[in-house]
Design an enzyme around this catalytic site. Structure first.
Site, PDB file in Angstrom:
ATOM      1  N   CYS A   1       0.062   3.528   2.625  1.00  0.00           N
ATOM      2  CA  CYS A   1       0.310   2.739   3.996  1.00  0.00           C
ATOM      3  C   CYS A   1       1.675   3.683   4.022  1.00  0.00           C
ATOM      4  CB  CYS A   1       0.557   1.762   4.176  1.00  0.00           C
ATOM      5  SG  CYS A   1      -1.373   1.050   3.689  1.00  0.00           S
TER       6      CYS A   1
ATOM      7  N   CYS B   1       0.761  -1.313   0.136  1.00  0.00           N
ATOM      8  CA  CYS B   1       0.011   0.221  -0.480  1.00  0.00           C
ATOM      9  C   CYS B   1       1.179   1.052  -0.498  1.00  0.00           C
ATOM     10  CB  CYS B   1      -1.088   0.157   1.242  1.00  0.00           C
ATOM     11  SG  CYS B   1      -1.617   1.397   1.938  1.00  0.00           S
TER      12      CYS B   1
END
Length: 156
Positions: free
Chosen positions: A74, A71
């Site tokens: 993230c 991600c």
């Protein structure tokens, strides 16, 4: 001549794509969970039970970061927000912080429990794991601190 130029251009474009991809992937070569600096938020990694025990013992809320290794937001959160000095001080003083890969270990169970639909998911729970406040996606340090202050208000 045009064919050689076209082949050369495609070769260069391909090499640039490979180099950029390699640099992005290797920015975190082992996909280590937390890359915060000393001044940032300190996380317990991959150990939800330890976080709950510490929250009970210290009478604090839990700040849970559920992420995925692939991600991009993230990774940005870990690089830009969790390393912020003000966020680090606020969270380290007021919460038990835990970071969990949503696709490994206890992560899938927590993702199901909290109905995670996207990464990163940021959740504040009480010491028993009951949700106090939840959000998802990339946030900057000032928003994260506001989010945390709202969670503390709700606890009272």
């Amino acid at each position: 001549m045009k064919q050689h130029f076209l082949r050369y251009s495609l070769l260069v474009a391909g090499l640039v794509a490979v180099i950029v991809s390699f640099a992005f992937i290797n920015a975190n070569p082992e996909n280590k969970t937390v890359t915060t600096e000393e001044k940032g938020i300190k996380f317990i990694e991959q150990d939800w039970n330890k976080a709950m025990e510490q929250a009970r013992a210290n009478k604090k809320l839990i700040f849970l970061d559920i992420y995925a290794t692939w991600c991009g937001p993230c990774k940005m959160l870990k690089k830009n927000t969790f390393t912020d000095e003000a966020a680090g001080k606020f969270f380290n003083d007021n919460f038990i912080n835990v970071s969990v890969d949503g696709e490994q270990g206890v992560g899938p169970e927590l993702a199901r429990k909290y109905g995670i639909e996207g990464y990163p998911s940021l959740i504040v729970t009480d010491a028993n794991g009951n949700i106090v406040l939840q959000t998802e996606g990339y946030v900057d340090p000032s928003y994260l601190i506001s989010f945390a202050k709202e969670a503390l208000k709700r606890k009272s």
